[in-house]
Design an enzyme around this catalytic site. Sequence first.
Site, PDB file in Angstrom:
ATOM      1  CB  SER A 146      41.708  35.915  41.344  1.00  0.00           C
ATOM      2  OG  SER A 146      42.762  36.732  41.826  1.00  0.00           O
ATOM      3  CE  LYS A 147      35.868  39.727  39.589  1.00  0.00           C
ATOM      4  NZ  LYS A 147      34.481  39.816  39.172  1.00  0.00           N
TER       5      LYS A 147
END
Length: 470
Positions: free
Chosen positions: A240-241
């Site tokens: 994930s970012k």
Amino acid sequence: MIRTRFAPSPTGYMHIGNLRSALYTYLVAKSEGGTFILRIEDTDKNRQVDDATDIIYKTLEIAGLTYDEGPNVGGDFGPYIQSERKSNYIKYAKQLVDDGFAYYCFCTKERLESLDSYDNHCRSLSSDLIEENLKNNVPYVIRQLIPDGYTNFKDQVYGKISVDNKELDDQVLIKADGFPTYNFANVVDDHLMEISHIVRGSEYLSSTPKYILLYKALNFPIPAFIHLPLIQGEDGQKLSKRRGDASFQDLIDQGYLPDAIINYIALLGFSPSNNKEIFNLNELTEIFNVKGLNKSPATFDTKKLMWVNTEYFKKMSEDDFFLLSEKILADNIKRPNIDLKYVSSLVKSRVTFIKDIPSLVDFIDNTFHYEKDLFVHKKMKTNEENSLTSLQNILPIIESIEDWSLDNIHDTVFSFIKTLEIKNGVMLWPLRTALSTKPTSPCGAIDLFILLGKNESIKRIKHAINLLSN
Ligand code: GLU
């Protein structure tokens, strides 16, 4: 005719999962001669990151994922931008309210914050109260009215899915600022843009029943769904970012080639039927088939990505590789009369990244301190004694070479080895060691002669003889 869209929200960098969604969305359309659309889902201004839209454009361009149509922007077409299409959504939301599939909600922020989850309070407001509130400009949102029952749909990767509507909430469709939520704009636009296949990450699987209810309420035909498996890190956690996992730009900055990244990403959830692992976008378009998509999570494997990058350098033409390597070679090789193009061709198959080059060519300018045992090589059957003999024997031969060309040096050295009746390695390993002064070199002895030139080669052989004699 297949029509797909990549529909990113510009909320951050283009991480690997986004790029994979873009790639598969492109492939689902292009493998069938269909149309690929780009739609920027930017109706949630709070979550927006300034340069995120530019990053999306740039990434798709570098990756070669060209979109096929869009609204006219100064004579050319640009992507669809949801914030520029606001009036479409209100119209459909009002239609849903009129038909009993949505309702006005006037709950205050304070009331909502006091609840764990929304209690459907405004479902049952009297029409008089609604009218009065609207007349008095009381702020409102429009919510979807989730009916009782079950919602069923079929996903082309995950199969049949059935959800009890009790698990779904009366989500907001139009916010107090008049903008649609992306959940709503997404459905309206997929219909208006006649999207036939919705391709996106499996994190949207749980929202899909709500979308299906909207399609039905609006009398829109239901498109095909293709949800893509999660990509997890090597630690088994979701990429994930937020976790700071690699974005496309990070990988480019680390020295990966765009084509190698795309090639690798194509393998995250798709198994080609022919077991091939290296292919360009055109080849991918030819072999891609939705049936090859897996539903089990894909693991982002840095080692595999590095391998793919190495393969891309090997595959590259010498001219193209020289374009990438020339500057770093020139910066790292100061010895006069070195043919950088030749060095480039020698290191091409040895690099994972361009930044590996300095440590491969450092021996050209510098010699390294080494001990006698560098000459000992089991497989080559060399030891300190036979290495010394080999070098002493060949030195005058090398000194007498006039035509310092690859072919001539090669022939001279090999015919001399023959006269000595020794194994090739017993001569070549000591030469390679003496010339490179390192345990490894990007090429063998003959190439090293050419790289270093006659004087320097002789100097290094003499140094080795000296070392081995003491
Ligand atoms: N806008 C969503 C995102 O940024 C995509 C939703 C979809 O593809 O349907 O991830």
